[in-house]
Design an enzyme around this catalytic site. Structure first.
Site, PDB file in Angstrom:
ATOM      1  N   LYS A 104      35.394 -40.659  55.680  1.00  0.00           N
ATOM      2  CA  LYS A 104      36.422 -41.642  55.294  1.00  0.00           C
ATOM      3  C   LYS A 104      36.662 -42.684  56.378  1.00  0.00           C
ATOM      4  O   LYS A 104      36.976 -43.834  56.079  1.00  0.00           O
ATOM      5  CB  LYS A 104      37.724 -40.933  54.950  1.00  0.00           C
ATOM      6  CG  LYS A 104      38.262 -40.141  56.109  1.00  0.00           C
ATOM      7  CD  LYS A 104      38.890 -38.857  55.708  1.00  0.00           C
ATOM      8  CE  LYS A 104      39.102 -38.003  56.922  1.00  0.00           C
ATOM      9  NZ  LYS A 104      38.642 -36.673  56.803  1.00  0.00           N
ATOM     10  N   ILE A 108      39.169 -32.157  45.786  1.00  0.00           N
ATOM     11  CA  ILE A 108      39.765 -32.655  44.530  1.00  0.00           C
ATOM     12  C   ILE A 108      38.922 -33.801  43.979  1.00  0.00           C
ATOM     13  O   ILE A 108      38.662 -34.774  44.680  1.00  0.00           O
ATOM     14  CB  ILE A 108      41.203 -33.192  44.770  1.00  0.00           C
ATOM     15  CG1 ILE A 108      42.073 -32.126  45.429  1.00  0.00           C
ATOM     16  CG2 ILE A 108      41.817 -33.689  43.472  1.00  0.00           C
ATOM     17  CD1 ILE A 108      43.461 -32.612  45.806  1.00  0.00           C
ATOM     18  N   GLU A 135      44.126 -30.226  63.993  1.00  0.00           N
ATOM     19  CA  GLU A 135      43.034 -30.270  64.961  1.00  0.00           C
ATOM     20  C   GLU A 135      43.611 -30.253  66.371  1.00  0.00           C
ATOM     21  O   GLU A 135      44.809 -30.467  66.568  1.00  0.00           O
ATOM     22  CB  GLU A 135      42.229 -31.550  64.729  1.00  0.00           C
ATOM     23  CG  GLU A 135      41.667 -31.544  63.325  1.00  0.00           C
ATOM     24  CD  GLU A 135      40.582 -32.564  63.116  1.00  0.00           C
ATOM     25  OE1 GLU A 135      39.993 -33.018  64.093  1.00  0.00           O
ATOM     26  OE2 GLU A 135      40.340 -32.879  61.945  1.00  0.00           O
ATOM     27  N   GLY A 153      45.158 -23.173  62.557  1.00  0.00           N
ATOM     28  CA  GLY A 153      43.888 -23.906  62.385  1.00  0.00           C
ATOM     29  C   GLY A 153      43.962 -25.048  61.388  1.00  0.00           C
ATOM     30  O   GLY A 153      42.943 -25.638  61.044  1.00  0.00           O
ATOM     31  N   LYS A 178      42.240 -42.887  53.615  1.00  0.00           N
ATOM     32  CA  LYS A 178      42.050 -42.435  52.234  1.00  0.00           C
ATOM     33  C   LYS A 178      42.713 -43.410  51.261  1.00  0.00           C
ATOM     34  O   LYS A 178      42.167 -43.683  50.182  1.00  0.00           O
ATOM     35  CB  LYS A 178      42.599 -41.009  52.070  1.00  0.00           C
ATOM     36  CG  LYS A 178      41.778 -39.998  52.886  1.00  0.00           C
ATOM     37  CD  LYS A 178      42.486 -38.668  53.012  1.00  0.00           C
ATOM     38  CE  LYS A 178      41.691 -37.683  53.855  1.00  0.00           C
ATOM     39  NZ  LYS A 178      42.470 -36.501  54.264  1.00  0.00           N
TER      40      LYS A 178
HETATM   41  P1  NAP Z   1      32.790 -31.276  62.621  1.00  0.00           P
HETATM   42  O1  NAP Z   1      33.150 -29.883  62.318  1.00  0.00           O
HETATM   43  O2  NAP Z   1      33.283 -31.894  63.872  1.00  0.00           O
HETATM   44  O3  NAP Z   1      31.192 -31.375  62.576  1.00  0.00           O
HETATM   45  C1  NAP Z   1      30.478 -32.506  62.953  1.00  0.00           C
HETATM   46  C2  NAP Z   1      29.007 -32.144  63.062  1.00  0.00           C
HETATM   47  O4  NAP Z   1      28.266 -33.341  63.279  1.00  0.00           O
HETATM   48  C3  NAP Z   1      28.670 -31.200  64.207  1.00  0.00           C
HETATM   49  O5  NAP Z   1      27.665 -30.332  63.798  1.00  0.00           O
HETATM   50  C4  NAP Z   1      28.114 -32.162  65.286  1.00  0.00           C
HETATM   51  O6  NAP Z   1      27.129 -31.571  66.090  1.00  0.00           O
HETATM   52  C5  NAP Z   1      27.450 -33.189  64.420  1.00  0.00           C
HETATM   53  N1  NAP Z   1      27.341 -34.491  65.070  1.00  0.00           N
HETATM   54  C6  NAP Z   1      28.345 -35.298  65.466  1.00  0.00           C
HETATM   55  N2  NAP Z   1      27.858 -36.425  66.006  1.00  0.00           N
HETATM   56  C7  NAP Z   1      26.518 -36.311  65.977  1.00  0.00           C
HETATM   57  C8  NAP Z   1      25.451 -37.126  66.401  1.00  0.00           C
HETATM   58  N3  NAP Z   1      25.687 -38.295  67.004  1.00  0.00           N
HETATM   59  N4  NAP Z   1      24.195 -36.708  66.204  1.00  0.00           N
HETATM   60  C9  NAP Z   1      23.958 -35.518  65.609  1.00  0.00           C
HETATM   61  N5  NAP Z   1      24.914 -34.679  65.182  1.00  0.00           N
HETATM   62  C10 NAP Z   1      26.182 -35.077  65.370  1.00  0.00           C
HETATM   63  O7  NAP Z   1      33.246 -32.245  61.427  1.00  0.00           O
HETATM   64  P2  NAP Z   1      33.634 -31.828  59.922  1.00  0.00           P
HETATM   65  O8  NAP Z   1      35.039 -31.354  59.906  1.00  0.00           O
HETATM   66  O9  NAP Z   1      32.566 -30.995  59.352  1.00  0.00           O
HETATM   67  O10 NAP Z   1      33.670 -33.278  59.224  1.00  0.00           O
HETATM   68  C11 NAP Z   1      32.485 -33.937  58.854  1.00  0.00           C
HETATM   69  C12 NAP Z   1      32.845 -35.172  58.020  1.00  0.00           C
HETATM   70  O11 NAP Z   1      33.504 -34.742  56.833  1.00  0.00           O
HETATM   71  C13 NAP Z   1      33.786 -36.148  58.698  1.00  0.00           C
HETATM   72  O12 NAP Z   1      33.451 -37.450  58.301  1.00  0.00           O
HETATM   73  C14 NAP Z   1      35.143 -35.766  58.148  1.00  0.00           C
HETATM   74  O13 NAP Z   1      36.063 -36.840  58.162  1.00  0.00           O
HETATM   75  C15 NAP Z   1      34.774 -35.413  56.741  1.00  0.00           C
HETATM   76  N6  NAP Z   1      35.702 -34.509  56.075  1.00  0.00           N
HETATM   77  C16 NAP Z   1      36.027 -33.332  56.657  1.00  0.00           C
HETATM   78  C17 NAP Z   1      36.878 -32.469  55.999  1.00  0.00           C
HETATM   79  C18 NAP Z   1      37.236 -31.139  56.596  1.00  0.00           C
HETATM   80  O14 NAP Z   1      37.945 -30.377  55.945  1.00  0.00           O
HETATM   81  N7  NAP Z   1      36.769 -30.799  57.797  1.00  0.00           N
HETATM   82  C19 NAP Z   1      37.401 -32.819  54.735  1.00  0.00           C
HETATM   83  C20 NAP Z   1      37.028 -34.030  54.155  1.00  0.00           C
HETATM   84  C21 NAP Z   1      36.178 -34.866  54.835  1.00  0.00           C
HETATM   85  P3  NAP Z   1      27.482 -30.784  67.465  1.00  0.00           P
HETATM   86  O15 NAP Z   1      28.345 -29.624  67.040  1.00  0.00           O
HETATM   87  O16 NAP Z   1      26.147 -30.392  67.950  1.00  0.00           O
HETATM   88  O17 NAP Z   1      28.201 -31.769  68.313  1.00  0.00           O
HETATM   89  N1  HSE Z   2      42.652 -33.619  58.572  1.00  0.00           N
HETATM   90  C1  HSE Z   2      42.674 -33.745  57.160  1.00  0.00           C
HETATM   91  C2  HSE Z   2      43.918 -33.082  56.578  1.00  0.00           C
HETATM   92  C3  HSE Z   2      41.470 -33.118  56.500  1.00  0.00           C
HETATM   93  O1  HSE Z   2      44.728 -32.499  57.298  1.00  0.00           O
HETATM   94  O2  HSE Z   2      44.093 -33.160  55.367  1.00  0.00           O
HETATM   95  C4  HSE Z   2      40.261 -33.975  56.549  1.00  0.00           C
HETATM   96  O3  HSE Z   2      40.416 -35.092  55.713  1.00  0.00           O
END
Ligand code: NAP
Ligand code: HSE
Length: 431
Positions: free
Chosen positions: A107, A138, A192, A189, A207
């Site tokens: 996003k 959702i 963040e 958890g 969003k």
């Molecule tokens: P995360 O847990 O921080 O994971 C990010 C991953 O990307 C890690 O494996 C990291 O590798 C890798 N990475 C980051 N920069 C990189 C680079 N330059 N080259 C190669 N690998 C790289 O993030 P996440 O929570 O999964 O979120 C991922 C995306 O989904 C984000 O855009 C977030 O806004 C979106 N999102 C997340 C959620 C949620 O619930 N978490 C919900 C909706 C949307 P390393 O570990 O090796 O650094």
């Molecule tokens: N940090 C967001 C939330 C989740 O608390 O809803 C990722 O979009």
């Protein structure tokens, strides 16, 4: 149906990347039965190979070299789950140029560069899908673009950040102060390590920019959204709101008005009878009004490993179906209008104002004359408590007034010698 395999690459193996890997594995057999095609992850891009290998027990498909994925002609779908602006933006552009389809949950990137990325997808006849970018698990992007396409959508409002909703729910249910509820969210958890983007409303603002663009068919970017977070909300504000039959929620608001699009994120009092008021804990919900459908609400898990992966994998299914039917790029950018944007100062809301004032004759009259000077009509005024040092706590509820007028009134009240403190000025949702 003929069984096929389509190869995909994951960029990122964090929370969502791991979830997508698991969901695709779980779906392996069923996917073939459902759509006659299996999607196999043949490469995963990360920064730390060892860490990633431990997660999936297969080091062979893990790489730290983007070029390896870009140049691999067997890979048809790139699933970007790294987050952040760069290198995600460049990799998505390059993937589209290489004729690959893209799914992303990013996003932060879409709220700023969504137009550029969707233009590139159209140029190359590719799909760029992003269901997971708003409200995680959702379904809301696809409903807005497809199921509700026959509507003129005039308003979208939602609880699109789970962390802040959890914090406000704890403050409401258990009378916690903000810091205590944030500490609990961190401990469990939900929040963040650096909660700034959530508690300051930035995540919700991104969003809202995406929702407004998709819902109103006109590009809105992150900088267009007015944002206030929840850090100044106190247990007292929530208690007073409850006494008035309201809850306080961090709402993302997008309205398509005759004077232009208004988009903002801020804590608001909302009647406890409104369906959004009952969305508690880390759940999200989006409430949409269309001229044909009237009101529709979408509710569920807005984040987390598997809920977010559910949305990403849904997009992957769609791309596979488009590949099978030879119709990729079918639903790309839907922003065919260029609507004006309304300034926050010109939006209208009711306000809840909490003031600590000198407890003496004539103070209320002084306050009401300030409101009158700035065209702020008062709907209710109540003295809530007498505090120490001859100080009284007053709560004022205004009628619907212009934001700019309200700001001027509050500024003038702040300079008055009878007003000791203005602990809260919170917008009130009124249809
Ligand atoms: P995360 O847990 O921080 O994971 C990010 C991953 O990307 C890690 O494996 C990291 O590798 C890798 N990475 C980051 N920069 C990189 C680079 N330059 N080259 C190669 N690998 C790289 O993030 P996440 O929570 O999964 O979120 C991922 C995306 O989904 C984000 O855009 C977030 O806004 C979106 N999102 C997340 C959620 C949620 O619930 N978490 C919900 C909706 C949307 P390393 O570990 O090796 O650094
Ligand atoms: N940090 C967001 C939330 C989740 O608390 O809803 C990722 O979009």
């Amino acid at each position: 149906m003929e069984n096929q395999v389509i190869y995909a690459a994951l960029l990122g193996l964090g929370t969502v990347g791991t979830g997508v890997y698991k969901v695709l594995k779980n779906q392996e057999e069923e996917m073939t039965a459902k759509i006659g095609t299996q999607v196999k992850i043949s490469k995963i891009l990360v920064r730390n190979k060892e860490k990633a290998a431990k997660k999936i027990g297969n080091a062979l498909i893990i790489t730290t070299d983007w070029e390896e994925i870009k140049k691999d002609e067997s890979i048809s779908i790139v699933i970007e789950l790294m987050g952040g602006i760069e290198p995600a933006r460049s990799y998505i552009l390059e993937a589209l140029e290489a004729g690959k389809h893209v799914v992303t949950a990013n996003k932060d990137l879409l709220a700023v560069y969504g137009g550029e990325l969707l233009d590139k997808a159209r140029e190359h006849g590719a799909d760029l899908l992003f269901e997971a970018a708003v409200a995680g698990g959702i379904p809301i992007i696809r409903p807005l673009k497809q199921c509700l396409a026959g509507n003129h959508i005039s308003s979208i409002m939602g609880i699109v950040n789970g962390t802040t909703n959890f914090i406000l729910a704890k403050m409401t249910q258990e009378g916690m102060e903000f810091e205590e509820a944030l500490a609990l969210a961190t401990h469990l958890g939900y929040a963040e390590a650096d909660p700034t983007a959530d508690i300051e409303g930035l995540d919700a603002g991104r969003k809202v920019a995406i929702l407004a663009s998709v819902g109103f068919n006109s590009r809105v970017v992150f900088d267009d959204v007015y944002i206030e977070g929840i850090t100044r909300i106190t247990a007292t504000d929530i208690r007073y709101a409850r006494e008035m039959g309201c809850d306080i929620k961090l709402l993302g608001i997008a309205n398509d008005t005759p004077e232009g699009i208004e988009t903002y994120v801020c804590p608001m009092l909302i009647p406890s009878s409104h369906p959004l008021a009952s969305v508690n804990d880390s759940y999200n919900a989006v409430f949409v009004h269309g001229d044909a459908v009237e009101d529709a609400m979408f509710f569920g898990r807005g984040a987390g490993e598997l809920p977010t992966a559910s949305a990403v994998v849904g997009d992957i299914f769609d791309i596979v179906r488009n590949i099978q039917a030879g119709c990729c790029g079918r639903i790309g950018c839907t922003c065919y209008k260029e609507l004006p944007l309304k300034k926050m100062e010109d939006t209208k809301n009711c306000f809840f104002l909490r003031l600590q004032v000198e407890d003496r004759c004539g103070v209320l009259a002084e306050m009401t004359s300030v409101f009158a000077r700035h065209q702020v009509s008062v709907a209710q005024i109540v003295q809530k408590a007498t505090l120490k040092h001859d100080c009284a706590e007053i709560v004022v509820i205004t009628s619907k007034v212009k934001e700019g007028d309200m700001r001027q009134a509050v500024e003038e009240l702040g300079t008055s010698s009878s007003v000791k403190k203005i602990p809260a000025c919170i917008r009130v949702y009124e249809k």
